[in-house]
Each structure stands twice: as structure tokens, then as C-alpha cells.
Write a protein that holds these residues in place. Structure first.
Motif, PDB file in Angstrom:
ATOM      1  N   PHE A  78      87.907   2.745  -8.970  1.00 34.67           N
ATOM      2  CA  PHE A  78      88.474   3.729  -9.101  1.00 34.67           C
ATOM      3  C   PHE A  78      89.891   2.517 -10.342  1.00 34.67           C
ATOM      4  N   LEU A  79      90.931   1.899  -9.470  1.00 37.10           N
ATOM      5  CA  LEU A  79      91.875   0.908  -9.467  1.00 37.10           C
ATOM      6  C   LEU A  79      91.368  -0.153 -10.231  1.00 37.10           C
ATOM      7  N   ARG A  80      89.728  -0.617 -11.159  1.00 41.04           N
ATOM      8  CA  ARG A  80      89.660  -1.376 -11.472  1.00 41.04           C
ATOM      9  C   ARG A  80      89.236  -0.787 -12.581  1.00 41.04           C
ATOM     10  N   ASP A  81      88.624   0.346 -12.743  1.00 40.79           N
ATOM     11  CA  ASP A  81      88.580   0.777 -14.194  1.00 40.79           C
ATOM     12  C   ASP A  81      89.762   0.712 -14.967  1.00 40.79           C
ATOM     13  N   LEU A  85      93.981   3.650 -14.518  1.00 42.07           N
ATOM     14  CA  LEU A  85      95.379   2.735 -14.547  1.00 42.07           C
ATOM     15  C   LEU A  85      95.904   3.412 -15.993  1.00 42.07           C
ATOM     16  N   PHE A  86      95.401   3.409 -16.925  1.00 40.04           N
ATOM     17  CA  PHE A  86      96.221   4.237 -17.456  1.00 40.04           C
ATOM     18  C   PHE A  86      96.906   5.331 -17.583  1.00 40.04           C
ATOM     19  N   ASP A  87      95.833   5.812 -17.276  1.00 37.12           N
ATOM     20  CA  ASP A  87      96.062   8.177 -17.076  1.00 37.12           C
ATOM     21  C   ASP A  87      97.148   8.122 -16.079  1.00 37.12           C
ATOM     22  N   LEU A  88      96.727   6.684 -15.102  1.00 37.94           N
ATOM     23  CA  LEU A  88      97.590   7.215 -13.681  1.00 37.94           C
ATOM     24  C   LEU A  88      99.379   6.996 -13.809  1.00 37.94           C
ATOM     25  N   ALA A  89      99.384   5.788 -15.177  1.00 35.81           N
ATOM     26  CA  ALA A  89     100.961   5.358 -15.019  1.00 35.81           C
ATOM     27  C   ALA A  89     101.095   6.796 -15.997  1.00 35.81           C
ATOM     28  N   VAL A  90     100.878   7.059 -17.079  1.00 42.61           N
ATOM     29  CA  VAL A  90     100.967   8.104 -18.107  1.00 42.61           C
ATOM     30  C   VAL A  90     101.284   9.510 -16.906  1.00 42.61           C
ATOM     31  N   VAL A  91     100.586  10.551 -16.073  1.00 43.22           N
ATOM     32  CA  VAL A  91     101.130  11.318 -15.140  1.00 43.22           C
ATOM     33  C   VAL A  91     102.030  11.025 -14.503  1.00 43.22           C
ATOM     34  N   LEU A  92     101.694   9.129 -13.645  1.00 41.25           N
ATOM     35  CA  LEU A  92     102.886   9.325 -12.124  1.00 41.25           C
ATOM     36  C   LEU A  92     104.080   8.987 -13.333  1.00 41.25           C
ATOM     37  N   CYS A  93     104.361   8.526 -14.605  1.00 41.37           N
ATOM     38  CA  CYS A  93     106.015   7.960 -15.134  1.00 41.37           C
ATOM     39  C   CYS A  93     106.673   9.488 -15.336  1.00 41.37           C
ATOM     40  N   ALA A  94     105.454  10.861 -15.610  1.00 35.33           N
ATOM     41  CA  ALA A  94     106.465  11.594 -16.026  1.00 35.33           C
ATOM     42  C   ALA A  94     107.114  12.704 -14.420  1.00 35.33           C
ATOM     43  N   PHE A  95     106.896  12.273 -13.141  1.00 37.97           N
ATOM     44  CA  PHE A  95     107.693  12.687 -12.226  1.00 37.97           C
ATOM     45  C   PHE A  95     108.961  11.620 -11.933  1.00 37.97           C
ATOM     46  N   LEU A  96     109.270  10.506 -12.713  1.00 46.81           N
ATOM     47  CA  LEU A  96     110.420   9.888 -12.149  1.00 46.81           C
ATOM     48  C   LEU A  96     111.540  10.704 -12.948  1.00 46.81           C
ATOM     49  N   PRO A  97     112.908  10.344 -12.211  1.00 47.88           N
ATOM     50  CA  PRO A  97     114.177  11.199 -12.878  1.00 47.88           C
ATOM     51  C   PRO A  97     114.113  10.504 -13.782  1.00 47.88           C
ATOM     52  N   VAL A  98     114.328   9.053 -14.242  1.00 45.32           N
ATOM     53  CA  VAL A  98     114.764   8.523 -14.998  1.00 45.32           C
ATOM     54  C   VAL A  98     114.313   8.886 -16.413  1.00 45.32           C
ATOM     55  N   ILE A  99     113.044   9.404 -16.217  1.00 50.41           N
ATOM     56  CA  ILE A  99     112.068   9.352 -17.601  1.00 50.41           C
ATOM     57  C   ILE A  99     112.039  11.222 -18.102  1.00 50.41           C
ATOM     58  N   ARG A 100     112.364  11.752 -16.711  1.00 48.27           N
ATOM     59  CA  ARG A 100     112.620  12.902 -17.317  1.00 48.27           C
ATOM     60  C   ARG A 100     113.962  13.494 -18.294  1.00 48.27           C
ATOM     61  N   GLU A 101     114.557  12.552 -17.721  1.00 39.58           N
ATOM     62  CA  GLU A 101     116.036  12.759 -18.078  1.00 39.58           C
ATOM     63  C   GLU A 101     115.478  12.527 -19.669  1.00 39.58           C
ATOM     64  N   ASN A 102     115.229  11.518 -19.718  1.00 36.27           N
ATOM     65  CA  ASN A 102     115.993  10.672 -20.987  1.00 36.27           C
ATOM     66  C   ASN A 102     114.890  12.009 -22.043  1.00 36.27           C
ATOM     67  N   ALA A 103     114.886  12.900 -23.056  1.00 35.86           N
ATOM     68  CA  ALA A 103     114.052  13.171 -24.159  1.00 35.86           C
ATOM     69  C   ALA A 103     113.010  12.619 -24.807  1.00 35.86           C
ATOM     70  N   THR A 104     113.829  11.406 -25.532  1.00 37.84           N
ATOM     71  CA  THR A 104     113.365  10.259 -26.201  1.00 37.84           C
ATOM     72  C   THR A 104     111.878   9.694 -25.637  1.00 37.84           C
ATOM     73  N   VAL A 105     112.500   9.234 -24.817  1.00 37.44           N
ATOM     74  CA  VAL A 105     111.294   8.427 -23.772  1.00 37.44           C
ATOM     75  C   VAL A 105     109.856   9.050 -23.050  1.00 37.44           C
ATOM     76  N   LEU A 106     110.371  10.981 -22.792  1.00 38.49           N
ATOM     77  CA  LEU A 106     109.569  11.669 -22.397  1.00 38.49           C
ATOM     78  C   LEU A 106     108.421  12.173 -23.525  1.00 38.49           C
ATOM     79  N   ARG A 107     109.021  12.446 -24.558  1.00 35.88           N
ATOM     80  CA  ARG A 107     108.086  12.692 -25.761  1.00 35.88           C
ATOM     81  C   ARG A 107     107.145  11.456 -26.095  1.00 35.88           C
ATOM     82  N   LEU A 108     107.795   9.751 -26.170  1.00 34.59           N
ATOM     83  CA  LEU A 108     106.882   9.475 -25.864  1.00 34.59           C
ATOM     84  C   LEU A 108     105.798   8.632 -25.272  1.00 34.59           C
ATOM     85  N   LEU A 109     106.110   9.677 -23.806  1.00 35.29           N
ATOM     86  CA  LEU A 109     105.227   9.168 -23.174  1.00 35.29           C
ATOM     87  C   LEU A 109     104.103  10.793 -23.001  1.00 35.29           C
TER      88      LEU A 109
END
Length: 303
Positions: A78-81, A85-109
Motif C-alpha cells: 500500500f505504501l509503495r503505490d 500516498l497521494f490519496d492518503l496525504a490529501v485526506v489526512l491533511c484535511a484533518f490538520l488544525p492548521v490547514i482547516r483554519e486556513n481557507a485558502t490552503v483548505l480550498r487548494l487541498l
């Protein structure tokens, strides 16, 4: 336990409806992002759009959990694909408090989720892989192009700065002018303005267009086409079932042919000897005359 979980998750993720459903979610997410650009509608439907975004996040989280569960018995695969890794990073970053509070970064995500459509579209995936594989060649192309721009910009500044300061008054303006000329935009006006300064300017522009617009661009196209062919071969190898025969190639094998063993040599000699004996018996049979017919006794009366 892990094997049973992996089998159940693979039974879901391996179906066609699962891929179609995830692709539909990605396209719907892109549609909602486009709707949010209309400020009036977004202001009136802010709560509904927020709820829709939470639903998208929950659906994508469930999807990545199912994909991870399908590799429960082999997590390293799973980690070699890279797509996992891209899907996992896109989903996990949405739960980070710093990114969730920044509207611009959240929209880019959220916009990055649209790129996940390449996972379910083979042709688009081939193009993205080809672009990634062509990056080393593209960097070399950019270095050569930058060197060409710098040399011609300096030459243009030396010869045209006094008469045409708007386009060649400094190194930066000369580089910008030549960069636009690389796309053949405004080439006729530039040539006419150069001829008013000196008739030798035609050699300057002709050589630059030949090298910059024709040679370098064709080299870049060649690099991209080569990477595209390599990406197609990689996609074909990934889609091939395990244990499938490798198609023959026109290149000769680098390994020398195997030498026959002593038993094989002895067997071949015995077969040759038997064949020779059979031929000899056949020849002798052809050369031997037929036996004479028995003579009739004249004293014996005939019946």
C-alpha cells in the motif's frame, strides 16, 4: 484476522461500481468547488455547502480506509503505490488544525482531490506519468533554453539598445522580448523594426527563431513523446496479469545457447546409426536378385 479483513475490503474496492462511485464523488467535489466561486450563492448556502464538504470528507476518508484495509495483509504494498500516498496525504491533511483554519490552503487541498480522477482514468494517468518522467529531460531543456536566451539577449542589448530601448533597453527587457518571440508572437513587427536599424538584424532573428522555436521545441516534444511511450509500457506491465508470458522482442538474446549434454549427444548418435542401418538394409534388399523358379521334371506325367 488480517487476511479476512483484506479479502473483504478487496471484494469491495475491486468492483467496478466502487471505482465509478469514487470518480463520481471526485467530479461532484469539483462541481461544488466551482459553485463556491459565485459569492452570492455561496453566502446564501454557506451552511449547506459546509455540510456537503463534510460529507465529501467522510466519503473520501471511508474510501482510503477501505483501500488501506485491502492491503492489511501486505501494508508495504500500500505504501509503495504513489497514488495511495497521494490519496492518503490529501485526506489526512484535511484533518490538520492548521490547514482547516486556513481557507485558502483548505480550498487548494480540496482542489487537489480533482487530480485523483487520474487514478480511475488510464489515459490521463499515462499522461501524468509521462510528464513526471519527462522532468529530468525538461530541466536540461530549460538550462539550454536559458543559456540561449541569455546569449541572444546580450547580443540584442549590444546592437539594439540605443535604437529600441523599449524592447532591448536592459537585459530583462531583452529576455522578455525574446521569450515572446520564441512563440512567434509579434515576430513580423520585430523583424520590421530590426530592418529599420540594420539589415543584418534578419540574420539575428532568423538564427534565433531557428534555434529557439524549431530546434529546442522539437527536442522538448521528443523528450515528452519518449516519456509517454515509457509510461504506456509501464501501464501495460501493471495491467498484465501475474504470470503472463512476456511478448517476444526483436532484440537478440544476450545469453549464449545452452550446450547439449553427453547423454543428448549419445542419443543423437544412436538414432543416426539406426537410420544408417535401416538405409543399408533397404539398399541390400534392392540389390539382391530374386530366387530362381523350380524346374519341372519331364519324366513325371502331367495330370
Amino acid at each position: 484476522m488480517q487476511h479476512d479483513l483484506a479479502e473483504r475490503c478487496r471484494a469491495i474496492t475491486g468492483t467496478r461500481w466502487f471505482s465509478v462511485a469514487v470518480l463520481a464523488l471526485i467530479l461532484a467535489n469539483a462541481l461544488v468547488l466551482g459553485v463556491e466561486t459565485y459569492t452570492g450563492f455561496a453566502a446564501r448556502r454557506h451552511d449547506e455547502l459546509k455540510l456537503v464538504e463534510h460529507c465529501f470528507l467522510a466519503a473520501f476518508t471511508l474510501e482510503i480506509l477501505l483501500r488501506a484495509g485491502a492491503h492489511a495483509d501486505r501494508p508495504r504494498d500500500f505504501l509503495r503505490d504513489p497514488w495511495n500516498l497521494f490519496d492518503l496525504a490529501v485526506v489526512l491533511c484535511a484533518f490538520l488544525p492548521v490547514i482547516r483554519e486556513n481557507a485558502t490552503v483548505l480550498r487548494l487541498l480540496r482542489l487537489a482531490r480533482v487530480l485523483r480522477a487520474a487514478r480511475f482514468l488510464p489515459q490521463l494517468r499515462i499522461v501524468l506519468v509521462a510528464v513526471a518522467r519527462s522532468l529530468p529531460g525538461t530541466v536540461s531543456f530549460l538550462l539550454v533554453g536559458a543559456l540561449l536566451l541569455y546569449v541572444y539577449a546580450m547580443v540584442g542589448w549590444l546592437f539594439f539598445a540605443a535604437e529600441d530601448p523599449e524592447h532591448y533597453g536592459s537585459l530583462g527587457r531583452a529576455v522578455l522580448t525574446l521569450f515572446l518571440l520564441m512563440t512567434l508572437d509579434g515576430l513580423g513587427d520585430a523583424v520590421r523594426a530590426g530592418l529599420e536599424i540594420s539589415r543584418w538584424s534578419i540574420a539575428y532573428y532568423a538564427s534565433y527563431v531557428l534555434l529557439g522555436s524549431f530546434v529546442l521545441v522539437n527536442v522538448l516534444i521528443g523528450v515528452v513523446l519518449t516519456s509517454l511511450e515509457e509510461a504506456r509500457d509501464m501501464e501495460r506491465d501493471l495491467e498484465a496479469p501475474p504470470g503472463a508470458p512476456v511478448p517476444p522482442t526483436s532484440q537478440p538474446s544476450s545469453q549464449p545457447p545452452s550446450q547439449p549434454t553427453s547423454q543428448e549427444v549419445l542419443h543423437a548418435r544412436v538414432v543416426a546409426a539406426r537410420r544408417a542401418l535401416a538405409d543399408l538394409e533397404r539398399s541390400l534388399a534392392e540389390l539382391t536378385p530374386p530366387p530362381p523358379a523350380p524346374e519341372r521334371d519331364p519324366a513325371r506325367p502331367s495330370r
